[in-house]
Design a protein around this motif. Structure first.
Motif, PDB file in Angstrom:
ATOM      1  N   PRO A  98       0.794  -1.228   0.000  1.00  0.00           N
ATOM      2  CA  PRO A  98       0.000   0.000   0.000  1.00  0.00           C
ATOM      3  C   PRO A  98       0.832   1.287   0.000  1.00  0.00           C
ATOM      4  O   PRO A  98       0.430   2.271  -0.619  1.00  0.00           O
ATOM      5  CB  PRO A  98      -0.849  -0.116   1.260  1.00  0.00           C
ATOM      6  CG  PRO A  98      -0.251  -1.204   2.064  1.00  0.00           C
ATOM      7  CD  PRO A  98       0.500  -2.080   1.134  1.00  0.00           C
ATOM      8  N   ASP A  99       1.980   1.278   0.638  1.00  0.00           N
ATOM      9  CA  ASP A  99       2.798   2.496   0.668  1.00  0.00           C
ATOM     10  C   ASP A  99       3.429   2.812  -0.687  1.00  0.00           C
ATOM     11  O   ASP A  99       3.839   3.942  -0.930  1.00  0.00           O
ATOM     12  CB  ASP A  99       3.884   2.400   1.747  1.00  0.00           C
ATOM     13  CG  ASP A  99       3.301   2.505   3.149  1.00  0.00           C
ATOM     14  OD1 ASP A  99       2.225   3.122   3.305  1.00  0.00           O
ATOM     15  OD2 ASP A  99       3.904   1.952   4.082  1.00  0.00           O
ATOM     16  N   GLU A 100       3.486   1.815  -1.571  1.00  0.00           N
ATOM     17  CA  GLU A 100       4.060   1.996  -2.912  1.00  0.00           C
ATOM     18  C   GLU A 100       2.971   2.124  -3.983  1.00  0.00           C
ATOM     19  O   GLU A 100       3.280   2.365  -5.146  1.00  0.00           O
ATOM     20  CB  GLU A 100       4.944   0.791  -3.269  1.00  0.00           C
ATOM     21  CG  GLU A 100       5.951   0.393  -2.213  1.00  0.00           C
ATOM     22  CD  GLU A 100       7.130   1.338  -2.155  1.00  0.00           C
ATOM     23  OE1 GLU A 100       7.581   1.774  -3.218  1.00  0.00           O
ATOM     24  OE2 GLU A 100       7.584   1.628  -1.041  1.00  0.00           O
ATOM     25  N   ALA A 101       1.724   1.941  -3.608  1.00  0.00           N
ATOM     26  CA  ALA A 101       0.616   1.912  -4.567  1.00  0.00           C
ATOM     27  C   ALA A 101       0.448   3.269  -5.254  1.00  0.00           C
ATOM     28  O   ALA A 101       0.736   4.314  -4.661  1.00  0.00           O
ATOM     29  CB  ALA A 101      -0.677   1.526  -3.853  1.00  0.00           C
ATOM     30  N   PRO A 102      -0.049   3.252  -6.496  1.00  0.00           N
ATOM     31  CA  PRO A 102      -0.270   4.498  -7.236  1.00  0.00           C
ATOM     32  C   PRO A 102      -1.573   5.190  -6.807  1.00  0.00           C
ATOM     33  O   PRO A 102      -2.516   5.345  -7.584  1.00  0.00           O
ATOM     34  CB  PRO A 102      -0.329   4.034  -8.692  1.00  0.00           C
ATOM     35  CG  PRO A 102      -0.898   2.657  -8.616  1.00  0.00           C
ATOM     36  CD  PRO A 102      -0.353   2.073  -7.332  1.00  0.00           C
ATOM     37  N   ILE A 103      -1.611   5.573  -5.531  1.00  0.00           N
ATOM     38  CA  ILE A 103      -2.753   6.300  -4.972  1.00  0.00           C
ATOM     39  C   ILE A 103      -2.212   7.573  -4.335  1.00  0.00           C
ATOM     40  O   ILE A 103      -1.008   7.697  -4.090  1.00  0.00           O
ATOM     41  CB  ILE A 103      -3.543   5.459  -3.945  1.00  0.00           C
ATOM     42  CG1 ILE A 103      -2.645   4.989  -2.802  1.00  0.00           C
ATOM     43  CG2 ILE A 103      -4.220   4.270  -4.635  1.00  0.00           C
ATOM     44  CD1 ILE A 103      -3.358   4.241  -1.692  1.00  0.00           C
ATOM     45  N   SER A 104      -3.092   8.498  -4.062  1.00  0.00           N
ATOM     46  CA  SER A 104      -2.669   9.793  -3.515  1.00  0.00           C
ATOM     47  C   SER A 104      -2.100   9.641  -2.104  1.00  0.00           C
ATOM     48  O   SER A 104      -2.388   8.668  -1.392  1.00  0.00           O
ATOM     49  CB  SER A 104      -3.864  10.751  -3.474  1.00  0.00           C
ATOM     50  OG  SER A 104      -4.811  10.302  -2.512  1.00  0.00           O
ATOM     51  N   ALA A 105      -1.317  10.622  -1.715  1.00  0.00           N
ATOM     52  CA  ALA A 105      -0.797  10.661  -0.347  1.00  0.00           C
ATOM     53  C   ALA A 105      -1.955  10.699   0.652  1.00  0.00           C
ATOM     54  O   ALA A 105      -1.878  10.105   1.731  1.00  0.00           O
ATOM     55  CB  ALA A 105       0.118  11.871  -0.171  1.00  0.00           C
ATOM     56  N   LYS A 106      -3.026  11.379   0.275  1.00  0.00           N
ATOM     57  CA  LYS A 106      -4.211  11.428   1.143  1.00  0.00           C
ATOM     58  C   LYS A 106      -4.763  10.032   1.365  1.00  0.00           C
ATOM     59  O   LYS A 106      -5.056   9.645   2.508  1.00  0.00           O
ATOM     60  CB  LYS A 106      -5.275  12.336   0.533  1.00  0.00           C
ATOM     61  CG  LYS A 106      -6.567  12.348   1.324  1.00  0.00           C
ATOM     62  CD  LYS A 106      -7.600  13.300   0.736  1.00  0.00           C
ATOM     63  CE  LYS A 106      -8.305  12.687  -0.436  1.00  0.00           C
ATOM     64  NZ  LYS A 106      -9.424  13.521  -0.941  1.00  0.00           N
ATOM     65  N   MET A 107      -4.914   9.232   0.293  1.00  0.00           N
ATOM     66  CA  MET A 107      -5.456   7.877   0.444  1.00  0.00           C
ATOM     67  C   MET A 107      -4.516   6.993   1.256  1.00  0.00           C
ATOM     68  O   MET A 107      -4.963   6.182   2.066  1.00  0.00           O
ATOM     69  CB  MET A 107      -5.742   7.239  -0.915  1.00  0.00           C
ATOM     70  CG  MET A 107      -7.074   7.626  -1.513  1.00  0.00           C
ATOM     71  SD  MET A 107      -8.495   7.408  -0.394  1.00  0.00           S
ATOM     72  CE  MET A 107      -8.460   5.652  -0.105  1.00  0.00           C
ATOM     73  N   LYS A 108      -3.224   7.162   1.076  1.00  0.00           N
ATOM     74  CA  LYS A 108      -2.273   6.379   1.883  1.00  0.00           C
ATOM     75  C   LYS A 108      -2.440   6.719   3.363  1.00  0.00           C
ATOM     76  O   LYS A 108      -2.445   5.825   4.220  1.00  0.00           O
ATOM     77  CB  LYS A 108      -0.844   6.640   1.419  1.00  0.00           C
ATOM     78  CG  LYS A 108      -0.542   6.021   0.069  1.00  0.00           C
ATOM     79  CD  LYS A 108       0.853   6.357  -0.424  1.00  0.00           C
ATOM     80  CE  LYS A 108       1.050   5.791  -1.819  1.00  0.00           C
ATOM     81  NZ  LYS A 108       2.348   6.126  -2.404  1.00  0.00           N
TER      82      LYS A 108
END
Length: 193
Positions: free
Chosen positions: A88-98
């Motif tokens: 999850p920390d490497e996933a292509p999602i926003s910093a907000k979603m992380k």
């Protein structure tokens, strides 16, 4: 083998919902509000939180179902979900979603695990108070759903396409439609209304 009699053709929470419709309807309406109503977080993002929490709780049925629903509602959804599931920390999602997933994980462990620094990090990443609130509520609700399904040893679907079919139905029709179907089951063949 489920701990209570549920229809084998209705895996996971679906069989449990059929067993006790009077509890199913408000639970499904809660899902409708949490996962589909207007919100700053997309439907896909909210379903991803539900899947992520379910994965942490080792709830196979809920994990696969909600991650599939999430993927169907996001651009490159299956790739995004795969990344969230694996790293999850490497996933292509926003910093907000992380940051929100980190809060959801802490809620899954125990509500008091969430610290002010976690909330501050989410705010610094752009999360609103409503998004933080809804993340906590989704994580708490899905921890409850996971324990509901697993505590009664709900059936895990054998059909590998089950989640694809149900997920598409949820995307198209929502949870409220399921609630109505459970509350008003179809009449038996030959019965008149």
């Amino acid at each position: 083998m489920p701990h209570i009699p549920v229809p084998k053709e209705s895996p996971g929470t679906f069989g449990l919902f059929q067993f006790r419709p009077e509890t199913a309807v408000p639970l499904l309406e809660l899902c409708e509000v949490l996962l589909r109503a207007d919100n700053a977080l997309t439907r896909g993002e909210r379903e991803m939180i539900a899947g992520y929490v379910s994965q942490g709780n080792s709830s196979e049925f809920c994990r696969d179902g909600h991650f599939t629903i999430a993927a169907l509602q996001m651009e490159d959804g299956f790739d995004v979900v795969r990344a969230v599931r694996e790293m999850p920390d490497e996933a292509p999602i926003s910093a907000k979603m992380k940051a929100l997933l980190r809060i959801a994980e802490k809620v899954r462990i125990g509500g008091r695990s969430v610290l002010g620094t976690d909330v501050d990090a989410a705010r610094d990443a752009g999360a609103t108070d409503v998004e933080i609130h809804d993340t906590v509520l989704i994580a708490a609700a899905f921890s409850m759903f996971n324990r509901y399904a697993d505590g009664l040893d709900a059936v895990v679907p054998e059909n590998p396409d089950f989640h694809d079919v149900v997920a598409q139905r949820v995307v198209d029709q929502g949870y409220s439609r399921m609630a109505r179907m459970i509350a008003e089951p179809a009449p038996a063949a030959g019965a008149s209304r």
